[in-house]
Scaffold this active site. Structure first.
Site, mmCIF file in Angstrom:
data_model
loop_
_atom_site.group_PDB
_atom_site.id
_atom_site.type_symbol
_atom_site.label_atom_id
_atom_site.label_comp_id
_atom_site.label_asym_id
_atom_site.label_seq_id
_atom_site.Cartn_x
_atom_site.Cartn_y
_atom_site.Cartn_z
ATOM 1 N N GLU A 47 20.286 22.424 4.702
ATOM 2 C CA GLU A 47 19.546 21.884 3.551
ATOM 3 C C GLU A 47 18.068 21.774 3.937
ATOM 4 O OE1 GLU A 47 20.969 21.682 0.617
ATOM 5 O OE2 GLU A 47 22.722 22.450 1.673
ATOM 6 N N CYS A 62 12.291 15.304 0.126
ATOM 7 C CA CYS A 62 12.438 16.720 -0.228
ATOM 8 C C CYS A 62 12.444 16.867 -1.737
ATOM 9 C CB CYS A 62 13.719 17.273 0.372
ATOM 10 S SG CYS A 62 15.128 16.251 0.032
HETATM 11 P P1 NAP Z 1 12.179 19.611 10.856
HETATM 12 O O1 NAP Z 1 10.903 19.620 11.583
HETATM 13 O O2 NAP Z 1 12.765 20.917 10.436
HETATM 14 O O3 NAP Z 1 13.217 18.832 11.808
HETATM 15 C C1 NAP Z 1 14.532 18.567 11.382
HETATM 16 C C2 NAP Z 1 15.422 18.470 12.609
HETATM 17 O O4 NAP Z 1 15.482 19.753 13.232
HETATM 18 C C3 NAP Z 1 14.900 17.498 13.660
HETATM 19 O O5 NAP Z 1 15.997 16.808 14.228
HETATM 20 C C4 NAP Z 1 14.255 18.436 14.665
HETATM 21 O O6 NAP Z 1 14.190 17.910 15.962
HETATM 22 C C5 NAP Z 1 15.224 19.594 14.623
HETATM 23 N N1 NAP Z 1 14.708 20.844 15.205
HETATM 24 C C6 NAP Z 1 13.423 21.225 15.372
HETATM 25 N N2 NAP Z 1 13.384 22.444 15.946
HETATM 26 C C7 NAP Z 1 14.660 22.843 16.154
HETATM 27 C C8 NAP Z 1 15.279 23.998 16.709
HETATM 28 N N3 NAP Z 1 14.572 25.037 17.159
HETATM 29 N N4 NAP Z 1 16.628 24.052 16.754
HETATM 30 C C9 NAP Z 1 17.367 23.037 16.293
HETATM 31 N N5 NAP Z 1 16.841 21.905 15.766
HETATM 32 C C10 NAP Z 1 15.509 21.809 15.684
HETATM 33 O O7 NAP Z 1 12.129 18.705 9.540
HETATM 34 P P2 NAP Z 1 11.593 17.217 9.400
HETATM 35 O O8 NAP Z 1 10.111 17.246 9.492
HETATM 36 O O9 NAP Z 1 12.350 16.318 10.295
HETATM 37 O O10 NAP Z 1 12.030 16.848 7.916
HETATM 38 C C11 NAP Z 1 11.281 17.177 6.796
HETATM 39 C C12 NAP Z 1 11.856 18.392 6.113
HETATM 40 O O11 NAP Z 1 13.210 18.147 5.762
HETATM 41 C C13 NAP Z 1 11.155 18.724 4.794
HETATM 42 O O12 NAP Z 1 11.005 20.109 4.694
HETATM 43 C C14 NAP Z 1 12.135 18.196 3.746
HETATM 44 O O13 NAP Z 1 12.012 18.819 2.487
HETATM 45 C C15 NAP Z 1 13.437 18.499 4.403
HETATM 46 N N6 NAP Z 1 14.530 17.681 3.856
HETATM 47 C C16 NAP Z 1 15.462 18.296 3.069
HETATM 48 C C17 NAP Z 1 16.490 17.550 2.509
HETATM 49 C C18 NAP Z 1 17.533 18.194 1.631
HETATM 50 O O14 NAP Z 1 18.548 17.555 1.367
HETATM 51 N N7 NAP Z 1 17.327 19.420 1.174
HETATM 52 C C19 NAP Z 1 16.555 16.177 2.759
HETATM 53 C C20 NAP Z 1 15.591 15.592 3.576
HETATM 54 C C21 NAP Z 1 14.581 16.353 4.130
HETATM 55 P P3 NAP Z 1 12.829 17.315 16.552
HETATM 56 O O15 NAP Z 1 12.508 16.131 15.701
HETATM 57 O O16 NAP Z 1 13.194 16.984 17.931
HETATM 58 O O17 NAP Z 1 11.799 18.394 16.434
#
Ligand code: NAP
Length: 516
Positions: free
Chosen positions: A287, A321
């Site tokens: 997601e 999001c």
């Molecule tokens: P993110 O930077 O993509 O990080 C999400 C998770 O992925 C974190 O636990 C992060 O760990 C991990 N991660 C980073 N690099 C990775 C890799 N190479 N392999 C595996 N995992 C990895 O997103 P965010 O900034 O936390 O959240 C904001 C985003 O989430 C926005 O785009 C928002 O729209 C989206 N979101 C979507 C929904 C939905 O239901 N569609 C709901 C909420 C949020 P680290 O923190 O250690 O980097």
């Protein structure tokens, strides 16, 4: 007999007693700041030298906690434990036992609700109302998925014939990797973890590095509720260091990810590769982001339209999001709606959410602050800056709510996810044109239509291509069990968290046919 599901009510903080309870909870949480938190693998606490430092985004000096960091060796150990626990125990455990853990955990959190919300104020920079909603949603996921498991535990009715008896059951998949974001640091982390666990899988929980402490506190709740060792393993660590290792591992059976488009697509690609010793195609529940639009028709309640845009754009500083980051307004009412949006936005303030008088708190960290401020600079060349546009990162990461007018729908600030308190307004010639603009992003998460025209509502129901579409209200605040949540296109796999189809995505269907 389990009582029917009902979502957790929100707290009214204008009631003095509730306000006082929250202030007491904040004091309690403050006494806990700066503690150390270990990893949890097979129930064992493991402390590492290397730490993740979780800070309060409203006050950079305030340390929420020092969290031990997983490395590849510890990640490997956690996978081995989860694999063994799955094969020899959890896959055949009683679904009623599993659901019972969720109900008990919900009760524990409900009793300490304000304490959890106070923690979210500190670790996530959430205003009280947003923190309360995050805690309520975590409780809802526990209550809802527990009941969903009880509903599907005996399988689904299929046909049999006099000569044979047929059965169709859902069985678990294996070791699941749950990777959660920081924005719903409690609800999404807890919901995605327990959905995987209650379906009979064992789990590796990797929370976002900006908000790992809440996940440790949730582990403690699950243990108190009776979760056996090794079923969920808590392995915080930078995605950039352990993420690929965990995703690529041949014993990882499925990945449940919520986060950005960039990381989500990377995981999707890597999960498609079959590694040596791997016996399955990995399942992915992914997601991702949104670029969510509110459409305002000419026959509409314009006050409702302006309120909906402002609330959806600036609630939790636009870091949802589902946040409204584009408003497409019929040209006949554009000036009126624009004027009211600007007035309402000017009434909002951003400040430390400890003080409940601020509508908005900070954004999550320096990286987010810099990214949002750079989009504001881009916006100044793409539209008219109507209000906001400034920030202050001296004590915490604060950005004032920002509105741009007359922005081209193709402009970068109308196409790319900013994930901050920024909204762009644009004009549409008529309703067809408005829907066309609303659909012209690569995302498809949420959207809303404000109109009193019944035919236009039906047209939007058919043609507005988003996973969560709302009429005559804002585009945020989906409730578990009422508005299953997930998006189309580059918003993800549309897994619909909090909906009736969610758990079975963590399972596989098995048909058994016996000749009589
Ligand atoms: P993110 O930077 O993509 O990080 C999400 C998770 O992925 C974190 O636990 C992060 O760990 C991990 N991660 C980073 N690099 C990775 C890799 N190479 N392999 C595996 N995992 C990895 O997103 P965010 O900034 O936390 O959240 C904001 C985003 O989430 C926005 O785009 C928002 O729209 C989206 N979101 C979507 C929904 C939905 O239901 N569609 C709901 C909420 C949020 P680290 O923190 O250690 O980097």
């Amino acid at each position: 007999m389990v009582v029917p599901y009902k979502h957790e009510p929100f707290t009214d903080f204008s009631v003095e007693e509730n306000r006082q309870l929250m202030l007491d909870a904040l004091k309690k949480v403050e006494a806990d700041l700066g503690k150390e938190y270990p990893l949890i693998i097979n129930g064992e606490r493991i402390t590492t030298e290397d730490k993740i430092v979780s800070v309060n985004p409203a006050n950079k000096e305030e340390i929420i906690g020092y969290v031990s960091k997983a490395n590849k060796e510890l990640a490997e150990k956690a996978i081995q434990v989860a694999d063994e626990r799955f094969q020899n125990y959890w896959r055949t455990s009683d679904p009623k036992f599993r659901a019972g853990i969720l109900f008990r955990a919900a009760a524990i959190i409900r009793r300490r609700k304000h304490e959890f919300s106070a923690h979210l104020v500190k670790e996530g920079g959430k205003p009280w109302k947003e923190a309360d909603a995050d805690t309520a949603e975590a409780i809802d996921f526990l209550e809802y998925y527990g009941r969903q498991m009880l509903k599907i535990k005996d399988g689904i009715e299929i046909n049999s014939r006099p000569i044979e008896h047929n059965q169709f059951n859902y069985i678990p998949l294996g070791v699941g990797l749950v990777i959660s974001p920081w924005n719903f640091l409690f609800a999404i982390m807890a919901g995605t973890t327990v959905a995987a666990m209650v379906s009979g899988n064992t789990v590796l929980l990797k929370p976002a590095s900006t908000t790992p402490v809440i996940a440790y506190k949730f582990m403690e709740v699950l243990e108190e509720a009776g979760l056996p060792a090794g079923v969920i393993n808590y392995i915080p660590g930078p995605g950039s260091e352990v993420g690929d290792f965990l995703v690529d591992h041949p014993r990882t059976r499925f990945i449940s990810f919520t986060g950005s488009r960039e990381v989500g697509t990377r995981i999707f690609e890597r999960a498609a590769v079959v590694h040596k010793g791997q016996k399955w195609l990995k399942r992915t529940i992914i997601e991702m982001g949104g670029k969510d639009t509110i459409v305002v028709d000419k026959e509409a309640d314009l006050e409702l339209a302006a309120q909906s845009i402002v609330q959806s754009a600036f609630g939790f500083s636009g870091q949802k999001c589902s946040a409204c980051s584009r408003a497409v307004i019929h040209e006949d009412v554009y000036e009126d709606v624009k004027g009211r949006v600007v007035e309402l936005t000017k009434e909002l303030s951003a400040g430390n959410p400890y003080d409940n008088s601020h509508f908005m708190g900070p954004v999550i960290d320096q990286g987010a602050y810099d990214k949002i401020m750079s989009y504001i600079e881009i916006g100044k060349n793409e539209g008219e800056l109507l209000v906001g546009g400034d920030g202050d990162d001296s004590t915490g990461w604060f950005i004032n709510p920002t509105v741009f007018g007359d922005v081209d729908p193709e402009a970068r600030i109308m196409q790319e996810e900013i994930f901050g308190p920024v909204v762009g307004l644009t004009k549409a010639k008529d309703f067809d044109h408005a829907i066309e603009i609303a659909n012209n992003t690569e995302y498809g998460l949420t959207g809303a239509v404000i109109t009193n025209n019944r035919e236009h509502l039906e047209q939007a129901r058919r043609d507005f291509h988003v996973g969560n579409l709302y009429f005559n209200r804002g585009c945020t605040a989906a409730i578990v069990g009422y508005q299953p949540f997930g998006g189309f296109n580059m918003s993800g796999t549309d897994s619909k968290a909090g909906g009736p189809d969610y758990l079975i995505q963590h399972m596989q269907g098995k048909t058994t046919s016996e000749m009589l």
